[in-house]
Enzyme design. Structure first.
Site, PDB file in Angstrom:
ATOM      1  N   GLU A  62     -25.949 -19.505  10.451  1.00  0.00           N
ATOM      2  CA  GLU A  62     -27.387 -19.773  10.558  1.00  0.00           C
ATOM      3  C   GLU A  62     -27.667 -21.093  11.268  1.00  0.00           C
ATOM      4  O   GLU A  62     -28.715 -21.271  11.886  1.00  0.00           O
ATOM      5  CB  GLU A  62     -28.044 -19.764   9.170  1.00  0.00           C
ATOM      6  CG  GLU A  62     -28.166 -18.374   8.545  1.00  0.00           C
ATOM      7  CD  GLU A  62     -26.907 -17.931   7.813  1.00  0.00           C
ATOM      8  OE1 GLU A  62     -25.884 -18.647   7.871  1.00  0.00           O
ATOM      9  OE2 GLU A  62     -26.945 -16.850   7.172  1.00  0.00           O
ATOM     10  N   PHE A 124     -29.403 -13.999  -8.190  1.00  0.00           N
ATOM     11  CA  PHE A 124     -28.371 -14.011  -7.143  1.00  0.00           C
ATOM     12  C   PHE A 124     -28.979 -14.436  -5.802  1.00  0.00           C
ATOM     13  O   PHE A 124     -29.997 -13.907  -5.385  1.00  0.00           O
ATOM     14  CB  PHE A 124     -27.734 -12.617  -7.018  1.00  0.00           C
ATOM     15  CG  PHE A 124     -26.712 -12.553  -5.917  1.00  0.00           C
ATOM     16  CD1 PHE A 124     -25.546 -13.315  -5.979  1.00  0.00           C
ATOM     17  CD2 PHE A 124     -26.926 -11.760  -4.791  1.00  0.00           C
ATOM     18  CE1 PHE A 124     -24.620 -13.277  -4.951  1.00  0.00           C
ATOM     19  CE2 PHE A 124     -25.996 -11.716  -3.763  1.00  0.00           C
ATOM     20  CZ  PHE A 124     -24.832 -12.486  -3.838  1.00  0.00           C
ATOM     21  N   GLN A 125     -28.363 -15.412  -5.179  1.00  0.00           N
ATOM     22  CA  GLN A 125     -28.791 -15.967  -3.891  1.00  0.00           C
ATOM     23  C   GLN A 125     -30.211 -16.529  -3.938  1.00  0.00           C
ATOM     24  O   GLN A 125     -30.951 -16.455  -2.959  1.00  0.00           O
ATOM     25  CB  GLN A 125     -28.636 -14.940  -2.763  1.00  0.00           C
ATOM     26  CG  GLN A 125     -27.163 -14.616  -2.514  1.00  0.00           C
ATOM     27  CD  GLN A 125     -26.905 -13.889  -1.219  1.00  0.00           C
ATOM     28  OE1 GLN A 125     -27.700 -13.084  -0.779  1.00  0.00           O
ATOM     29  NE2 GLN A 125     -25.748 -14.168  -0.618  1.00  0.00           N
ATOM     30  N   MET A 483     -17.724 -42.273  19.280  1.00  0.00           N
ATOM     31  CA  MET A 483     -18.728 -43.270  18.913  1.00  0.00           C
ATOM     32  C   MET A 483     -18.331 -43.985  17.614  1.00  0.00           C
ATOM     33  O   MET A 483     -18.578 -45.183  17.457  1.00  0.00           O
ATOM     34  CB  MET A 483     -20.105 -42.613  18.782  1.00  0.00           C
ATOM     35  CG  MET A 483     -21.241 -43.605  18.688  1.00  0.00           C
ATOM     36  SD  MET A 483     -21.266 -44.754  20.090  1.00  0.00           S
ATOM     37  CE  MET A 483     -22.452 -43.987  21.190  1.00  0.00           C
TER      38      MET A 483
HETATM   39  C1  LIG Z   1     -23.157 -33.834  11.525  1.00  0.00           C
HETATM   40  C2  LIG Z   1     -22.752 -35.231  11.848  1.00  0.00           C
HETATM   41  N1  LIG Z   1     -21.729 -35.820  11.180  1.00  0.00           N
HETATM   42  C3  LIG Z   1     -21.353 -37.083  11.474  1.00  0.00           C
HETATM   43  C4  LIG Z   1     -21.995 -37.792  12.446  1.00  0.00           C
HETATM   44  C5  LIG Z   1     -21.579 -39.234  12.759  1.00  0.00           C
HETATM   45  N2  LIG Z   1     -21.088 -39.346  14.137  1.00  0.00           N
HETATM   46  C6  LIG Z   1     -21.870 -39.792  15.156  1.00  0.00           C
HETATM   47  S1  LIG Z   1     -21.094 -39.747  16.637  1.00  0.00           S
HETATM   48  C7  LIG Z   1     -19.676 -39.185  15.940  1.00  0.00           C
HETATM   49  C8  LIG Z   1     -18.470 -38.911  16.787  1.00  0.00           C
HETATM   50  C9  LIG Z   1     -18.649 -37.743  17.683  1.00  0.00           C
HETATM   51  O1  LIG Z   1     -17.404 -37.394  18.262  1.00  0.00           O
HETATM   52  P1  LIG Z   1     -17.345 -36.404  19.482  1.00  0.00           P
HETATM   53  O2  LIG Z   1     -18.141 -35.198  19.199  1.00  0.00           O
HETATM   54  O3  LIG Z   1     -15.935 -36.193  19.862  1.00  0.00           O
HETATM   55  O4  LIG Z   1     -18.134 -37.218  20.604  1.00  0.00           O
HETATM   56  P2  LIG Z   1     -17.701 -38.574  21.335  1.00  0.00           P
HETATM   57  O5  LIG Z   1     -18.398 -39.697  20.618  1.00  0.00           O
HETATM   58  O6  LIG Z   1     -16.220 -38.693  21.266  1.00  0.00           O
HETATM   59  O7  LIG Z   1     -18.207 -38.416  22.731  1.00  0.00           O
HETATM   60  C10 LIG Z   1     -19.821 -39.023  14.551  1.00  0.00           C
HETATM   61  C11 LIG Z   1     -18.759 -38.576  13.646  1.00  0.00           C
HETATM   62  C12 LIG Z   1     -23.063 -37.141  13.097  1.00  0.00           C
HETATM   63  N3  LIG Z   1     -23.788 -37.752  14.035  1.00  0.00           N
HETATM   64  N4  LIG Z   1     -23.408 -35.873  12.808  1.00  0.00           N
END
Ligand SMILES: Cc1ncc(C[n+]2csc(CCOP(=O)(O)OP(=O)(O)O)c2C)c(N)n1
Ligand SMILES: [Mg+2]
Length: 571
Positions: A62, A124-125, A483
């Site tokens: 979803e 349920f659900q 990041m």
């Molecule tokens: C659902 C979710 N969980 C955690 C985060 C925290 N977060 C922000 S950027 C990031 C890293 C993203 O890694 P990637 O998708 O490989 O992108 P990159 O920064 O390497 O380009 C995380 C874990 C988030 N923004 N969203």
């Protein structure tokens, strides 16, 4: 086999079930595509759908449905429509609903609910989706009387798409969907408490026009409200008339031509030095359809300290929320800009200011490493720009790659940039590309994703395969949650706690498992060959771009700092 199909829902004009009323109402709202996933509580609705010509896209989770609906809404301006079953189906939508609420996207979401007689019994659900979504929807309804359904659906579409757009949820208990009635489609919208302001107060417009005449260092902060109001042309006219420079928010990119001499780039944490210094030093700041998000303003104590602030927003709750505002204007952005252009006032002398900003742009442009053999992530964005001639719909996930896409793609047109700004939802980009491609089947749609974020919703590869949608999935694979790694390097003394991804699936084999042409590229030259091929046909493609894992996004404003305290402005 459709042999047992009953007559089409539309053909029944007198007696209908609630489910049939729903489908009929969707047709009246000109809904062309539904994003959803079936289950027990929505079986009556799916049965009515079986007899309907409305296109239904079966996602594989979803969350895929709702992000696809967001992508569809973002590029088309039409409400994205989602349907999910009760309980886990509904709760799987929660991230996407919050995302749409934060980024003002019009969605209408239908959730099934357990039968009215067992609501509140932990049936349920059963999940209290009304309670769960109260703070993350613009409005939500639970339909208790099936006779209300035609009116509620009209109201839901009206609320989602007028004023400041947002998600509206309609929860339908199973017995309501099953009940047979003679529907009254003429029932009218009754929303005495909801009358969004459309036209601005003309005295306030004159006040702003006066402030513009007197300004020496004016700047416009243009946000996504410009896109929602379709006000790009009016913004261009107003700024060219008065020679006022423009900064975009992350979500506002594309609302002003990226190559225009008055354009200073994106502001905020990873914005350009020029844009941020303009916001810092201006004497008149006109924010239009932007909400002063903390990633844009940096430390508020230093934000636009010497400026008169004017704020044009259709949502009065935004005005003065974060930044004290001397000239508030509650209005649709296009209406306000039209009226502003019509005021017969003196244009300001901004030459010195513009020269100063041009100097900044020359001295402090965006930079990336030179003299390196490494395949840089910024180069991936530049190559995508080159091979799509800057004319693609770009969706992203969240992280470094998102910021590089925002910095380097140079958007020139409206509604071609699809990203999760407010909530920053990893897993958003790929399903959003599916929705965007469905809205515009003939356009080039690129999902620029991170290796981390892609793994959150990659099950939608199956949807690409099934529909043969020509989305180009470009994974900017730096083998890290980039990041997070960047912040750990800068602020946690390089303690890379759970942010490195040395072990990954073979993305090429994974793509091939879904029947999708898939490639791995490790150098710019290799990428050129593959991009040339990938963008020359209308099949889905996956490209695993193995980029350097050590790059950081610059320039940057560290947390707690002001816009004038950017780091990494120069190599
Ligand atoms: C659902 C979710 N969980 C955690 C985060 C925290 N977060 C922000 S950027 C990031 C890293 C993203 O890694 P990637 O998708 O490989 O992108 P990159 O920064 O390497 O380009 C995380 C874990 C988030 N923004 N969203
Ligand atoms: Mg990564």
């Amino acid at each position: 086999m459709r042999a047992k199909a009953k007559p089409e829902a539309e053909a029944i004009t007198t007696e209908m079930t609630g489910a049939e009323v729903l489908i009929h109402s969707l047709k009246k709202e000109n809904v062309e595509v539904l994003f959803g996933y079936p289950g027990g509580a929505v079986l009556p609705i799916y049965d009515a759908l079986y007899r309907s010509p409305i296109k239904h896209i079966l996602s594989k989770h979803e969350q895929g449905s709702i992000h696809a609906a967001e992508g569809y809404a973002r590029v088309s301006g039409k409400p994205g429509v989602v349907i999910a079953t009760s309980g886990p189906g509904a709760t799987n939508l929660v991230t996407g609903i919050t995302d749409a609420m934060m980024d003002s996207l019009p969605l209408v979401i239908f959730t099934g609910q357990v039968a009215s007689t067992v609501i509140g019994t932990d049936a349920f659900q059963e999940a209290d989706i009304m309670g769960i979504t109260a703070p993350i929807t613009k409005h939500n309804y639970q339909v208790r009387d099936v006779q209300d359904l035609p009116r509620i659906i009209k109201e839901a579409f009206h609320i989602a798409s007028t004023g400041r757009p947002g998600p509206v949820l309609v929860d339908i208990p199973k017995d309501v969907a099953n009940k047979t009635i003679s529907p009254d489609y003429d029932s009218t919208i009754h929303l005495p408490g909801y009358q969004p302001t459309f036209s601005p107060n003309i005295l306030q417009i004159k006040k702003l026009a006066d402030a513009v005449s007197q300004a020496k260092k004016p700047v416009i902060l243009a946000g996504a409200g410009i896109l929602h109001a379709n006000a790009g042309k009016e913004l261009l006219t107003f700024t060219e008339k008065n020679k006022i420079p423009v900064v975009n928010t992350l979500l506002g990119l594309g609302s002003y031509p990226g190559q225009h001499p008055l354009f200073l780039g994106m502001g905020g944490m990873h914005g350009t030095y020029t844009a941020n210094m303009a916001l810092y030093e201006c004497d008149l700041l006109i924010s239009i359809g932007a909400r002063f998000d903390d990633r844009l303003t940096g430390n508020l104590a230093h934000f636009a300290k010497n400026a008169v602030v004017a704020h044009i927003d259709v949502d009065p709750a935004e005005i003065g929320k974060n930044v004290p505002t001397q000239i508030p204007i509650v209005s649709d952005a296009r209406e306000a800009l039209k009226k502003l252009v019509d005021v017969d006032s003196e244009t300001p002398d901004t030459e010195e200011w513009r020269n100063q900003l041009t100097e900044n742009s020359k001295n402090y442009p965006l930079w990336k490493k030179t003299n390196t053999d490494e395949f840089l992530p910024q180069q991936v964005v530049e190559l995508v720009h080159e091979y799509t001639k800057g004319d693609a719909i770009i969706t992203t996930d969240v992280g470094q790659h998102q910021m590089w896409a925002a910095q380097y793609y140079a958007f020139t047109d409206a509604n071609r940039w699809v990203t999760s700004g407010g909530l920053g939802t990893m897993g958003f980009g790929f399903p959003a590309a599916v929705g965007a491609q469905l809205a515009f089947p003939d356009q080039t749609v690129v999902a620029l994703t991170g290796d981390g974020g892609f793994q959150m919703t990659l099950q939608e590869l199956s949807t690409l395969q099934e529909l043969n949608l020509p989305v180009k999935v470009v994974i900017m694979n730096n083998h890290t949650l980039g990041m997070v790694r960047q912040w750990q390097e800068a602020f946690y003394e390089e303690r890379y706690s759970h942010s490195l991804l040395p072990v990954q699936p073979d993305f090429v084999k994974l793509g091939e498992a879904y029947g999708i042409k898939s490639y791995k590229v490790t150098t710019q030259e290799e990428a050129r060959g593959v991009f040339e091929e990938a963008f020359s046909h209308r099949d889905p493609v996956l490209i695993d771009c193995r980029v350097s894992g050590k790059e950081n996004v610059y320039p940057m404003i560290a947390p707690g700092k002001g816009l004038h305290q950017m780091i990494g402005v120069k190599p």
